[in-house]
Design a protein around this motif. Sequence first.
Motif, PDB file in Angstrom:
ATOM      1  N   MET A 150      33.687  49.289  15.223  1.00 32.22           N
ATOM      2  CA  MET A 150      32.553  49.468  16.121  1.00 32.22           C
ATOM      3  C   MET A 150      31.269  49.518  15.278  1.00 32.22           C
ATOM      4  SD  MET A 150      31.685  52.294  19.123  1.00 32.22           S
ATOM      5  CE  MET A 150      33.316  52.838  19.267  1.00 32.22           C
ATOM      6  N   ASP A 151      30.221  48.975  15.807  1.00 35.33           N
ATOM      7  CA  ASP A 151      28.931  48.928  15.141  1.00 35.33           C
ATOM      8  C   ASP A 151      28.352  50.338  14.980  1.00 35.33           C
ATOM      9  OD1 ASP A 151      26.528  48.052  14.101  1.00 35.33           O
ATOM     10  OD2 ASP A 151      25.729  47.437  16.041  1.00 35.33           O
ATOM     11  N   ARG A 152      27.729  50.623  13.836  1.00 37.09           N
ATOM     12  CA  ARG A 152      27.157  51.961  13.600  1.00 37.09           C
ATOM     13  C   ARG A 152      26.024  52.286  14.572  1.00 37.09           C
ATOM     14  NH1 ARG A 152      28.484  50.564   8.143  1.00 37.09           N
ATOM     15  NH2 ARG A 152      29.853  52.150   7.265  1.00 37.09           N
ATOM     16  N   THR A 153      25.306  51.288  15.008  1.00 34.33           N
ATOM     17  CA  THR A 153      24.236  51.507  15.969  1.00 34.33           C
ATOM     18  C   THR A 153      24.806  52.015  17.290  1.00 34.33           C
ATOM     19  OG1 THR A 153      22.970  49.736  14.924  1.00 34.33           O
ATOM     20  CG2 THR A 153      22.251  50.442  17.099  1.00 34.33           C
ATOM     21  N   VAL A 154      25.912  51.450  17.718  1.00 29.82           N
ATOM     22  CA  VAL A 154      26.563  51.891  18.954  1.00 29.82           C
ATOM     23  C   VAL A 154      27.079  53.323  18.793  1.00 29.82           C
ATOM     24  CG1 VAL A 154      28.475  51.452  20.543  1.00 29.82           C
ATOM     25  CG2 VAL A 154      27.159  49.539  19.627  1.00 29.82           C
ATOM     26  N   ILE A 155      27.621  53.652  17.633  1.00 28.91           N
ATOM     27  CA  ILE A 155      28.084  55.021  17.378  1.00 28.91           C
ATOM     28  C   ILE A 155      26.908  55.994  17.481  1.00 28.91           C
ATOM     29  CG2 ILE A 155      29.027  56.566  15.607  1.00 28.91           C
ATOM     30  CD1 ILE A 155      30.683  54.148  14.617  1.00 28.91           C
ATOM     31  N   ALA A 156      25.786  55.630  16.898  1.00 30.05           N
ATOM     32  CA  ALA A 156      24.595  56.489  16.968  1.00 30.05           C
ATOM     33  C   ALA A 156      24.136  56.647  18.412  1.00 30.05           C
ATOM     34  CB  ALA A 156      23.473  55.914  16.110  1.00 30.05           C
ATOM     35  N   TYR A 157      24.180  55.569  19.197  1.00 34.31           N
ATOM     36  CA  TYR A 157      23.785  55.640  20.602  1.00 34.31           C
ATOM     37  C   TYR A 157      24.691  56.602  21.379  1.00 34.31           C
ATOM     38  CZ  TYR A 157      20.711  51.523  20.189  1.00 34.31           C
ATOM     39  OH  TYR A 157      19.723  50.651  19.862  1.00 34.31           O
ATOM     40  N   VAL A 158      25.990  56.499  21.155  1.00 34.76           N
ATOM     41  CA  VAL A 158      26.943  57.353  21.877  1.00 34.76           C
ATOM     42  C   VAL A 158      26.722  58.819  21.517  1.00 34.76           C
ATOM     43  CG1 VAL A 158      29.390  57.935  22.110  1.00 34.76           C
ATOM     44  CG2 VAL A 158      28.665  55.541  22.183  1.00 34.76           C
ATOM     45  N   ILE A 159      26.579  59.102  20.230  1.00 29.50           N
ATOM     46  CA  ILE A 159      26.345  60.492  19.805  1.00 29.50           C
ATOM     47  C   ILE A 159      25.023  61.001  20.377  1.00 29.50           C
ATOM     48  CG2 ILE A 159      25.917  61.985  17.817  1.00 29.50           C
ATOM     49  CD1 ILE A 159      27.813  60.143  16.222  1.00 29.50           C
ATOM     50  N   TYR A 160      23.987  60.178  20.314  1.00 32.87           N
ATOM     51  CA  TYR A 160      22.673  60.550  20.853  1.00 32.87           C
ATOM     52  C   TYR A 160      22.755  60.886  22.335  1.00 32.87           C
ATOM     53  CZ  TYR A 160      18.077  59.678  22.905  1.00 32.87           C
ATOM     54  OH  TYR A 160      16.933  59.765  23.654  1.00 32.87           O
ATOM     55  N   LEU A 161      23.431  60.028  23.100  1.00 33.25           N
ATOM     56  CA  LEU A 161      23.550  60.277  24.541  1.00 33.25           C
ATOM     57  C   LEU A 161      24.342  61.552  24.831  1.00 33.25           C
ATOM     58  CD1 LEU A 161      24.104  56.714  26.024  1.00 33.25           C
ATOM     59  CD2 LEU A 161      22.160  58.234  26.402  1.00 33.25           C
ATOM     60  N   LEU A 162      25.455  61.741  24.156  1.00 30.73           N
ATOM     61  CA  LEU A 162      26.275  62.938  24.394  1.00 30.73           C
ATOM     62  C   LEU A 162      25.506  64.219  24.070  1.00 30.73           C
ATOM     63  CD1 LEU A 162      29.750  61.767  23.029  1.00 30.73           C
ATOM     64  CD2 LEU A 162      29.087  62.100  25.419  1.00 30.73           C
ATOM     65  N   VAL A 163      24.862  64.255  22.923  1.00 31.39           N
ATOM     66  CA  VAL A 163      24.138  65.467  22.513  1.00 31.39           C
ATOM     67  C   VAL A 163      22.911  65.676  23.392  1.00 31.39           C
ATOM     68  CG1 VAL A 163      22.876  66.557  20.622  1.00 31.39           C
ATOM     69  CG2 VAL A 163      25.016  65.376  20.160  1.00 31.39           C
ATOM     70  N   SER A 164      22.165  64.633  23.685  1.00 28.27           N
ATOM     71  CA  SER A 164      20.955  64.759  24.498  1.00 28.27           C
ATOM     72  C   SER A 164      21.270  65.230  25.914  1.00 28.27           C
ATOM     73  CB  SER A 164      20.204  63.428  24.561  1.00 28.27           C
ATOM     74  OG  SER A 164      19.740  63.071  23.295  1.00 28.27           O
ATOM     75  N   ILE A 165      22.287  64.652  26.515  1.00 28.74           N
ATOM     76  CA  ILE A 165      22.657  65.052  27.876  1.00 28.74           C
ATOM     77  C   ILE A 165      23.179  66.483  27.879  1.00 28.74           C
ATOM     78  CG2 ILE A 165      24.295  64.602  29.752  1.00 28.74           C
ATOM     79  CD1 ILE A 165      23.925  61.576  29.090  1.00 28.74           C
ATOM     80  N   ALA A 166      23.992  66.842  26.887  1.00 30.40           N
ATOM     81  CA  ALA A 166      24.496  68.217  26.801  1.00 30.40           C
ATOM     82  C   ALA A 166      23.342  69.206  26.621  1.00 30.40           C
ATOM     83  CB  ALA A 166      25.495  68.344  25.659  1.00 30.40           C
ATOM     84  N   LEU A 167      22.386  68.890  25.764  1.00 31.81           N
ATOM     85  CA  LEU A 167      21.234  69.771  25.574  1.00 31.81           C
ATOM     86  C   LEU A 167      20.408  69.895  26.848  1.00 31.81           C
ATOM     87  CD1 LEU A 167      19.973  68.735  22.032  1.00 31.81           C
ATOM     88  CD2 LEU A 167      20.753  71.007  22.727  1.00 31.81           C
ATOM     89  N   THR A 168      20.194  68.792  27.535  1.00 27.72           N
ATOM     90  CA  THR A 168      19.411  68.816  28.770  1.00 27.72           C
ATOM     91  C   THR A 168      20.099  69.675  29.821  1.00 27.72           C
ATOM     92  OG1 THR A 168      18.511  66.627  28.304  1.00 27.72           O
ATOM     93  CG2 THR A 168      18.413  67.378  30.587  1.00 27.72           C
TER      94      THR A 168
END
Length: 135
Positions: free
Chosen positions: A1-19
């Motif tokens: 899997m592309d590292r950019t996609v991994i960063a996107y997934v982690i970003y979305l999970l953490v951002s949504i959880a924080l929100t």
Amino acid sequence: MDRTVIAYVIYLLVSIALTVWVARTLSRNGRIFLADVLHGDDKLADAVNHLLVVGFYLVNLGFVALYLSGDRSIDDTRGIFEALSTKLGVVLLVLGVMHLGNVYVLNRIRRRGVLESEQVPPVAPQDWAAPSAGA
């Protein structure tokens, strides 16, 4: 899997959880403040609290979605951490600004209510005085 996609997934999970965490915390603890601001009207406090939470979700999740895309690809693991720290840092700042804005507006409403209640005399006037002839 592309590292950019991994960063996107982690970003979305953490951002949504924080929100979600911030919204629930503000909702739970802000209800008491709203009840005070709205002079003990619990139904109105619950309704305003719910509307504030919905608005909070819409603004913050909309920002998270808009801020998802990056202008560069991520080539290594270090790039993932750098991209995530920048993106999550901005999301946290937006969450903080939204929180401070809500507290500021509610405090202004509360202060206005206190000033209005202080302008009412504690007892009704007992008598009427005619204006003096010299005035």
